[in-house]
Write an enzyme that holds these catalytic residues in place. Structure first.
Site, PDB file in Angstrom:
ATOM      1  N   SER A 275      59.480  69.122  81.672  1.00 33.53           N
ATOM      2  CA  SER A 275      59.477  69.086  80.217  1.00 33.53           C
ATOM      3  C   SER A 275      59.829  67.675  79.716  1.00 33.53           C
ATOM      4  O   SER A 275      59.289  66.692  80.219  1.00 33.53           O
ATOM      5  CB  SER A 275      60.446  70.148  79.678  1.00 33.53           C
ATOM      6  OG  SER A 275      60.226  70.389  78.310  1.00 33.53           O
TER       7      SER A 275
ATOM      8  N   ASP B  51      51.430  77.705  78.244  1.00 36.84           N
ATOM      9  CA  ASP B  51      52.764  77.100  78.196  1.00 36.84           C
ATOM     10  C   ASP B  51      53.534  77.519  76.941  1.00 36.84           C
ATOM     11  O   ASP B  51      54.680  77.933  77.005  1.00 36.84           O
ATOM     12  CB  ASP B  51      52.638  75.580  78.258  1.00 36.84           C
ATOM     13  CG  ASP B  51      53.959  74.873  78.273  1.00 36.84           C
ATOM     14  OD1 ASP B  51      54.483  74.602  79.358  1.00 36.84           O
ATOM     15  OD2 ASP B  51      54.505  74.588  77.179  1.00 36.84           O
TER      16      ASP B  51
ATOM     17  N   HIS C 213      56.396  78.178  79.294  1.00 38.09           N
ATOM     18  CA  HIS C 213      57.124  76.918  79.477  1.00 38.09           C
ATOM     19  C   HIS C 213      58.449  77.085  80.221  1.00 38.09           C
ATOM     20  O   HIS C 213      58.745  76.325  81.144  1.00 38.09           O
ATOM     21  CB  HIS C 213      57.377  76.259  78.119  1.00 38.09           C
ATOM     22  CG  HIS C 213      57.954  74.886  78.228  1.00 38.09           C
ATOM     23  ND1 HIS C 213      57.223  73.800  78.649  1.00 38.09           N
ATOM     24  CD2 HIS C 213      59.215  74.426  77.993  1.00 38.09           C
ATOM     25  CE1 HIS C 213      57.986  72.725  78.662  1.00 38.09           C
ATOM     26  NE2 HIS C 213      59.205  73.073  78.273  1.00 38.09           N
TER      27      HIS C 213
END
Length: 222
Positions: A29, A148, A203
Site C-alpha cells: 500500500s 482492490d 485491499h
C-alpha cells in the site's frame, strides 16, 4: 512522506548493513511509495528485488470504494484546492495525489510534491542520483487487481493513472516512462519489470493471502 522515508531509511540501512549479500523489499500500500523513496534516495542500498504490493505507484485520484458510504460529499474534483497547497501537503495522501486535470500544480516546484519528485516530473537537483539508485534493483514486481477497492484507480499499482478524459493511461504511456525519468523504461528494456493482475483480492487482504504469496511473491525471494 519524506519524513517517513527518512525515518524508515535509518532502520532499513541497519538491516542492509547486517546482510551485505543483499536483501529484498516487500512493501504494501502506501508503504510501497515509502520504499520507493528509500530506494531512490539511499545510494548505498543493496536491494535485489522490490515487490510493490497493491501500492499507488501511479498516484491516487478518487475516493476509495470502501469509504464512499461514509464520505459521499467528498469530491476528488475539488480536493486539489486543499491537497495542492503547502498546508495540504502535510497530509500523506496529498503527497501522491495525482490529479490529471491539474498536473501543473502537481509539478509545481515550490510545493515539492513527493510523488512528483520521485517521478522526476518536477525540478529535482537529486534527479540523476534518484534514477541511478533506483536502477540498482534487479527486478520490480508489481502486484494489484481490479477488486482492490482502495487504490484508485486500481491500475495505479502498475503505474497507471486517469488521464484528462477519465480514461486509464497505462504505464507505457506515462510521461515519466516515455522520458525514462527515473529508470522505469530502462528496467522494462532489460526485462526487469514483472506485472501481476490478480482479481478477487480486497485491499486489506493482500498481506494475508497465501495464494498471492506462494504464487506471485515467494519465487522472487531466493
Amino acid at each position: 512522506m519524506w519524513t517517513q522515508v527518512t525515518q524508515i531509511s535509518g532502520v532499513m540501512k541497519k538491516f542492509m548493513d547486517a546482510h551485505p549479500q543483499g536483501v529484498h523489499m516487500i512493501c504494501y500500500s502506501q508503504g510501497g511509495l515509502i520504499c520507493r523513496g528509500v530506494l531512490e534516495s539511499l545510494g548505498s542500498h543493496n536491494v535485489h528485488n522490490f515487490i510493490s504490493l497493491s501500492s499507488p505507484q501511479g498516484g491516487m485520484y478518487g475516493v476509495p470504494n470502501m469509504v464512499k458510504p461514509f464520505v459521499p460529499n467528498i469530491s476528488s474534483k475539488y480536493i486539489y484546492r486543499v491537497f495542492y497547497t503547502p498546508r495540504g501537503q502535510n497530509v500523506s495522501i496529498a503527497n501522491y495525489w495525482y490529479d490529471p486535470y491539474h498536473l501543473d500544480l502537481f509539478k509545481q516546484p515550490s510545493l515539492k510534491v513527493f510523488l512528483a519528485q520521485l517521478n522526476n516530473q518536477a525540478p529535482n537537483p537529486q534527479g540523476n542520483a534518484f534514477k541511478n539508485n533506483f536502477l540498482k534493483i534487479k527486478n520490480l514486481i508489481m502486484i494489484g487487481g481490479p477488486d482492490d477497492g482502495v487504490i484508485t484507480p486500481w491500475q495505479s499499482s502498475h503505474f497507471g493513472s486517469f488521464d484528462e478524459k477519465g480514461k486509464i493511461k497505462e504505464m507505457e504511456e506515462q510521461e515519466y516512462f516515455v522520458k525514462d525519468s527515473f529508470g522505469l523504461k530502462t528496467l522494462a528494456n532489460r526485462g526487469a519489470l514483472q506485472k501481476y493482475i490478480i482479481p478477487g483480492v480486497k485491499h486489506t487482504h493482500w498481506p494475508h493471502n497465501q495464494n498471492v504469496f506462494k504464487t506471485y511473491m515467494e519465487k522472487w525471494l531466493d
